[in-house]
Write a protein that holds these residues in place. Structure first.
Motif, short mmCIF file in Angstrom:
data_model
loop_
_atom_site.label_atom_id
_atom_site.label_comp_id
_atom_site.label_asym_id
_atom_site.label_seq_id
_atom_site.Cartn_x
_atom_site.Cartn_y
_atom_site.Cartn_z
N ASP A 193 0.84 -1.21 -0.02
CA ASP A 193 -0.14 -0.01 -0.04
C ASP A 193 1.00 1.22 -0.15
O ASP A 193 0.34 2.13 -0.79
CB ASP A 193 -1.05 0.00 1.33
CG ASP A 193 -1.94 -1.11 1.03
OD1 ASP A 193 -2.39 -1.51 -0.02
OD2 ASP A 193 -2.65 -1.30 2.09
N GLN A 194 1.93 1.00 0.97
CA GLN A 194 2.83 2.60 0.87
C GLN A 194 3.52 2.73 -0.57
O GLN A 194 3.71 3.93 -0.57
CB GLN A 194 3.57 2.28 2.12
CG GLN A 194 5.02 1.58 1.60
CD GLN A 194 4.64 0.25 2.46
OE1 GLN A 194 3.64 -0.27 2.28
NE2 GLN A 194 5.92 -0.47 2.58
N ALA B 80 1.80 1.92 -3.49
CA ALA B 80 0.93 1.86 -4.49
C ALA B 80 1.13 2.77 -5.65
O ALA B 80 0.72 2.45 -6.85
CB ALA B 80 -0.61 1.94 -4.04
#
Length: 107
Positions: free
Chosen positions: A63-64, A66
């Motif tokens: 996620d960090q 993405a």
């Protein structure tokens, strides 16, 4: 689907992935490497050889990081799909997001 190179590659550019890629779709910018999504055949050869674990299948990007999917795609907006990184060599620019990053230390 394609593979994506993320932040751990910035200022490292180990190039083990380039040597492993059978279709020569990994291009070198000034500060990091980028995978051309239209040339990538999803073989996965690049992922296990990356010493800093910067390469992810597009659905598995943490996620960090993405935003690195778009960064890899947008890097080729001007360059297009040249059909092989070796024939054009290093590209003298980076995606603006990468170019604006502070220098990255050891990961």
């Amino acid at each position: 689907m394609t593979y994506v190179i993320a932040l751990p590659c910035v200022d490292v550019k180990d190039r083990a992935c380039v040597d492993e890629c059978p279709v020569d779709c990994i291009y070198e910018g000034e500060r990091m490497l980028y995978i051309q999504p239209d040339e990538c055949v999803d073989c996965g050869a690049c992922e296990p050889v990356c010493p800093v674990e910067a390469i992810f299948y597009e659905d598995d990007v943490p996620d960090q990081w993405a935003g690195y999917y778009d960064i890899n795609v947008e890097f080729f907006n001007e360059l297009g799909a040249p059909g092989g990184a070796a024939k054009i060599g290093p590209v003298p620019y980076d995606h603006p997001t990468v170019a604006a990053l502070p220098p990255q230390g050891n990961h």
